[in-house]
Design an enzyme around this catalytic site. Sequence first.
Site, short mmCIF file in Angstrom:
data_model
loop_
_atom_site.label_atom_id
_atom_site.label_comp_id
_atom_site.label_asym_id
_atom_site.label_seq_id
_atom_site.Cartn_x
_atom_site.Cartn_y
_atom_site.Cartn_z
N THR A 190 0.85 -1.19 0.00
CA THR A 190 0.00 0.00 0.00
C THR A 190 0.89 1.23 0.00
O THR A 190 1.95 1.23 0.61
CB THR A 190 -0.93 0.02 1.23
OG1 THR A 190 -1.42 1.35 1.44
CG2 THR A 190 -0.21 -0.43 2.49
N CYS B 150 -0.98 5.36 -5.60
CA CYS B 150 -2.08 4.54 -5.08
C CYS B 150 -2.22 3.36 -6.01
O CYS B 150 -2.43 3.54 -7.22
CB CYS B 150 -3.38 5.33 -5.00
SG CYS B 150 -4.81 4.33 -4.54
#
Length: 242
Positions: free
Chosen positions: A83, A196
Amino acid sequence: MLRIGLLGGMSWESTTEYYRRINEMVRDRLGGFHSADCLLRSVDFAPIEALQAQGHWDEAGAVLAAAAVELESGGAELLVLCTNTMHKVAPAIEQAVNIPFVNLIDAAAEAVTADGTTTVGLLGTSFTMEQDFYRDGLAAHGLEVLVPGAEDRAAVHRIIYEELCLGIFSEASRRECQRIIAGLASRGAEGVVLGCTEIELLLSQHDVDIPLYPTTAIHAQAAVDAALAGQSGTTPGRTVTQ
């Protein structure tokens, strides 16, 4: 190869990309039936997202640090946090384990600078675009970082959390991101860091006119490089970049 510990689930949509890419890269490097030696610890994203929204980053870091310890206890020899946003708490995770940590932000910065790019736009969650940890991480490599204006940052954040993390991919959102990237280019961005993982599921290089730096692919490559180059017993706690 070293056994890769994947700390994911934020969201699981993005974690599947990590698993796929890492295994494909190992297969392509080693050939035949080779695949990655890896462990996956996938957390429940809902409590993490709530802690993000409340600004309780220390608590979120403690949750992920505990999960990282579980990976190490299970035999992981290399740690990959799947992430972008939660790299805000990377120091807490690194301090909790005694295995190397492959830092996504450093890997992304090295990929950008290797191209000779000096000014990049940054897309991601509002946390990634607005807080210092990501921009400062890129700037530490000599990069100038541009982010969209407030309304566009809110739009990208909404697309990520209300659509992409839920597996919703719309043409309207793709066009919105294209417009925002064009705006960054008009301000001098020579390329854009897709900070992202889920954005990489919506946009690809053929959608825009300036280079994109897809951090999932970059991070996965850094992890595979480290796993194939490393040996068990690598110095504990050091951050690995490629």
